[in-house]
Design a protein around this motif. Structure first.
Motif, mmCIF file in Angstrom:
data_model
loop_
_atom_site.group_PDB
_atom_site.id
_atom_site.type_symbol
_atom_site.label_atom_id
_atom_site.label_comp_id
_atom_site.label_asym_id
_atom_site.label_seq_id
_atom_site.Cartn_x
_atom_site.Cartn_y
_atom_site.Cartn_z
ATOM 1 N N ALA A 24 64.786 100.663 42.647
ATOM 2 C CA ALA A 24 63.670 101.260 42.411
ATOM 3 C C ALA A 24 62.279 101.151 43.085
ATOM 4 O O ALA A 24 62.102 99.816 43.635
ATOM 5 N N SER A 25 61.496 102.207 43.633
ATOM 6 C CA SER A 25 60.605 101.774 44.390
ATOM 7 C C SER A 25 59.454 102.881 44.101
ATOM 8 O O SER A 25 59.620 103.866 43.229
ATOM 9 N N THR A 28 55.169 100.439 40.003
ATOM 10 C CA THR A 28 55.281 99.427 39.054
ATOM 11 C C THR A 28 55.945 99.797 37.786
ATOM 12 O O THR A 28 55.565 100.674 37.103
ATOM 13 N N PHE A 29 57.068 99.170 37.346
ATOM 14 C CA PHE A 29 57.906 99.764 36.349
ATOM 15 C C PHE A 29 57.737 98.809 35.089
ATOM 16 O O PHE A 29 58.590 98.916 33.966
ATOM 17 N N SER A 30 56.798 97.900 35.154
ATOM 18 C CA SER A 30 56.781 96.970 34.009
ATOM 19 C C SER A 30 56.582 97.819 32.475
ATOM 20 O O SER A 30 56.810 97.217 31.535
ATOM 21 N N TRP A 53 62.155 97.372 31.155
ATOM 22 C CA TRP A 53 62.128 96.600 32.692
ATOM 23 C C TRP A 53 61.323 95.271 32.037
ATOM 24 O O TRP A 53 61.820 94.209 32.691
ATOM 25 N N SER A 54 60.287 95.383 31.297
ATOM 26 C CA SER A 54 59.640 94.057 31.073
ATOM 27 C C SER A 54 60.348 92.985 30.422
ATOM 28 O O SER A 54 60.582 91.824 30.504
ATOM 29 N N ARG A 72 68.679 93.503 34.975
ATOM 30 C CA ARG A 72 67.709 93.978 36.122
ATOM 31 C C ARG A 72 67.406 92.663 36.791
ATOM 32 O O ARG A 72 67.486 91.617 36.287
ATOM 33 N N THR A 74 64.094 91.848 38.675
ATOM 34 C CA THR A 74 62.841 92.202 38.896
ATOM 35 C C THR A 74 62.146 91.986 40.175
ATOM 36 O O THR A 74 61.395 92.849 40.625
ATOM 37 N N LYS A 76 63.581 92.097 42.892
ATOM 38 C CA LYS A 76 64.126 93.080 43.805
ATOM 39 C C LYS A 76 64.280 94.544 43.247
ATOM 40 O O LYS A 76 64.662 95.461 44.003
ATOM 41 N N ASN A 77 63.305 94.819 42.141
ATOM 42 C CA ASN A 77 63.149 96.172 41.784
ATOM 43 C C ASN A 77 64.501 96.630 41.596
ATOM 44 O O ASN A 77 64.857 97.896 42.088
ATOM 45 N N THR A 78 65.388 96.138 40.993
ATOM 46 C CA THR A 78 66.755 96.552 41.060
ATOM 47 C C THR A 78 67.400 96.630 39.834
ATOM 48 O O THR A 78 67.521 95.365 39.034
#
Length: 119
Positions: A24-25, A28-30, A53-54, A72, A74, A76-78
């Motif tokens: 994911a890019s 911010t997915f928090s 995500w959080s 997940r 975090t 690595k945003n993966t």
């Protein structure tokens, strides 16, 4: 621009395992939930499971409980979908998607990755 890129699909025998990744890019997915869906030929897209995500809490469809695990990384945003004890009926294109915590509709979608389970 938000991008979700799935990878890791392929051909596996029944009873085998695969791990899908969703990179994911773009934001911010928090405050987001990352979900996995699948769509078999001729069928509607189905919910597989999701992870916040959080906090990392997860929820799964009954059809995959005990066989699939979402996690997940975090830094690595993966997000990952570990699929074990695969069945031929798991054959589908698997999609990663993201929605904000306060909504029910998934806003962002990846392009999908094919999973084929042979009997």
């Amino acid at each position: 621009q938000v991008q979700l890129v799935e990878s890791g699909g392929g051909l596996v025998q029944a009873g085998g395992s695969l791990r899908l990744s969703c990179a994911a890019s773009g934001r911010t997915f928090s405050h987001y939930v990352l979900g996995w869906f699948c769509q078999a030929p001729g069928k509607e897209r189905e919910f597989v499971g999701h992870i916040s995500w959080s906090g990392g809490s997860t929820y799964y469809a009954d059809s995959v409980k005990g066989r699939f695990t979402i996690s997940r990384d975090t830094p690595k945003n993966t997000v990952y979908l570990q699929m074990n004890s695969l069945k031929p009926e798991d054959t589908a294109v698997y999609y990663c998607a993201a929605r904000h915590l306060v909504t029910t509709e998934y806003t962002y979608w990846g392009q999908g990755t094919q999973v084929t389970v042979s009997s």
